[in-house]
Scaffold this active site. Structure first.
Site, PDB file in Angstrom:
ATOM      1  N   CYS A 113       0.834  -1.215   0.000  1.00 28.90           N
ATOM      2  CA  CYS A 113       0.000   0.000   0.000  1.00 28.90           C
ATOM      3  C   CYS A 113       0.862   1.256   0.000  1.00 28.90           C
ATOM      4  O   CYS A 113       0.463   2.301  -0.527  1.00 28.90           O
ATOM      5  CB  CYS A 113      -0.966   0.008   1.173  1.00 28.90           C
ATOM      6  N   HIS A 428      -1.495   1.268   7.444  1.00 24.79           N
ATOM      7  CA  HIS A 428      -1.993   1.257   6.066  1.00 24.79           C
ATOM      8  C   HIS A 428      -1.873   2.639   5.437  1.00 24.79           C
ATOM      9  O   HIS A 428      -2.219   3.647   6.052  1.00 24.79           O
ATOM     10  CB  HIS A 428      -3.463   0.805   6.066  1.00 24.79           C
TER      11      HIS A 428
END
Length: 480
Positions: A113, A428
């Site tokens: 990510c 994330h």
């Protein structure tokens, strides 16, 4: 006058003339006569996104014989009744991109990510994509190593694939080449690829592209990446003990927003980031001494990047810890206060022109005499700048036909890279990107979602929600 063909639904209209001295709205009216699709319903894909009514043809790169695609529904009166409804899913994929209003997401290949969010933010810069398109397989110069060359090719090809697809793309080739060039991104833990720092990925990728996209033998614009993202800083370095003083100039690709108990806003954090203390040898004292370094911006980029310094090394846990403090940032950033005196003088004229232009849009009365004088000041200032090189405020055209413009020191927010979690090596990353049509898209790996401006301003931190780590602004310029 140039001639193009236009594909609309199953029809192709050949030899449609574009009068480049007229606005794109006139061209849309021509297409209305041909297709019955009103100008306000026409979606035409050009370089950088959808064709706007007031766009400048010279900046769009439309070429003789080019094939343009248009999506839109005709008025009831001219629409042929025998034609059935065309669903987005039934359109060719390139037309789906136009209809959906944003490009594809990227599959997460295993804690990637950090890479996906970086790519989505940089992919939103048309000037970078334009420079990459010009880079060919055989275009490598002798100063660029093979791995840098391959990473540049992989970036170009991936950006091209994103532009043509609405379905999620797997960036496998790019990831393989990235790990080969920078092995730290291939670190494994228990057989699984580890999460990495998005800022490190951003910095390394831009550094590689800055080497590859350098034009050999060109003194005017040798480094495309520097022209897009480069910030020139001029610094005063002073030692209070010995009264020694020196100055230095350096080029960086981002400003730092330092976070402390006193910092509540981006402006304050940047101010802190432009001051630092150095420990170095003092010739006058014959020993090590503390120097204060104070920097000012001496040349502005097309795209200004700011990194929030949220991570620090925590010895107790032996990992990068995160500062969660809320730091607000604006949708419009004015960096005039951070500029050198020379650059401020050059910004004064363009800033007045911009104020006058915006005043006219609001229906306010503008002093035309003052405006004309300011425009003349801009030209005079630009002429002076070309001779001494101090405080550069002009924007060098990157593409043939692009008009020369002047910086104003005012920037609009166009991308935010956020991190959710307590450590740089976990959590994330997500990219939030403003589209050409003004709408925001949250690129959460392979799942793009539309967002509104209020969602973007809520990314300022203060909890466990997504918070801004890197933000990117686009320069507001005036023509000269």
């Amino acid at each position: 006058m140039i001639t193009v063909s236009v594909k609309w639904q199953k029809e192709i209209f050949k030899e449609v003339e574009i009068d480049t001295t007229q606005s794109p709205y006139v061209f849309k009216c021509q297409l209305y006569d041909l297709t019955g699709v009103p100008p306000e319903r026409q979606k035409i894909m050009v370089k950088g996104g959808l064709l706007k009514d007031d766009a400048d043809w010279s900046t769009l790169g439309v070429k003789e014989g080019q094939k343009l695609m248009m999506v839109g529904t005709a008025d009831e009166i001219v629409k042929s009744p025998e034609k059935g409804t065309v669903f987005v899913e039934d359109l060719p994929e390139e037309e789906q991109v136009v209809a959906v209003g944003h490009t594809a997401g990227l599959f997460n290949l295993g804690n990637t990510c950090y890479m996906n969010s970086t790519l989505q933010c940089l992919h939103s810069v048309p000037e970078l994509k334009s420079s990459l398109i010009k880079y060919s397989h055989s275009g490598r110069n002798n100063d660029v190593d093979q791995s840098s060359h391959m990473l540049t090719i992989a970036t170009r090809d991936l950006f091209n694939e994103l532009d043509k697809s609405v379905k999620p793309v797997a960036p496998m080739q790019f990831w393989m080449v990235l790990r080969k060039k920078y092995p730290q991104f291939g670190q494994l833990h228990n057989g699984v690829f580890m999460q990495q720092d998005a800022e490190e990925c951003w910095t390394q990728l831009l550094y590689t592209l800055s080497q590859s996209l350098r034009s050999p033998g060109s003194s005017e614009n040798p480094d495309a990446v520097k022209a897009i993202f480069g910030i020139e800083l001029i610094s005063r370095i002073h030692c209070q003990e010995s009264n020694e003083e020196s100055s230095e100039t350096e080029s960086v690709y981002s400003l730092k927003c330092h976070i402390s108990q006193e910092v509540n806003h981006l402006h304050e954090g940047i101010k802190h980031g432009l001051k630092s203390e150095l420990e170095k040898a003092s010739p006058a004292l014959g020993r090590s001494a503390t120097y204060l370094k104070e920097s000012r911006i001496n040349a502005l980029p097309r795209y200004l990047t700011v990194q929030f310094v949220r991570f620090f090394w925590k010895r107790e846990s032996n990992q990068k810890a995160k500062i969660l403090r809320k730091v607000d940032y604006p949708l419009e950033l004015d960096v005039y206060d951070f500029c050198s005196d020379e650059l401020r003088k050059k910004l004064d004229g363009p800033r007045q022109i911009l104020r006058n232009e915006e005043g006219k849009k609001l229906g306010l009365k503008v002093n035309d005499t003052s405006s004309a004088q300011k425009e003349n000041d801009v030209k005079m200032s630009d002429a002076e700048g070309s001779s001494n090189g101090d405080g550069e405020a002009s924007v060098v055209p990157m593409d043939e036909g692009e008009k020369e413009t002047q910086m104003t020191g005012i920037y609009d927010l166009v991308a935010v890279l956020t991190h959710k979690g307590r450590s740089a090596d976990s959590g994330h990353y997500v990219g939030w990107v403003k589209q050409e049509n003004g709408k925001w898209i949250e690129f959460d790996d392979d799942n793009p979602k539309p967002r509104v401006e209020d969602d973007i301003t809520r990314l300022s931190g203060g909890g466990d929600w997504h918070m801004a780590y890197i933000i990117m602004y686009k320069a507001r310029v005036v023509s000269v």
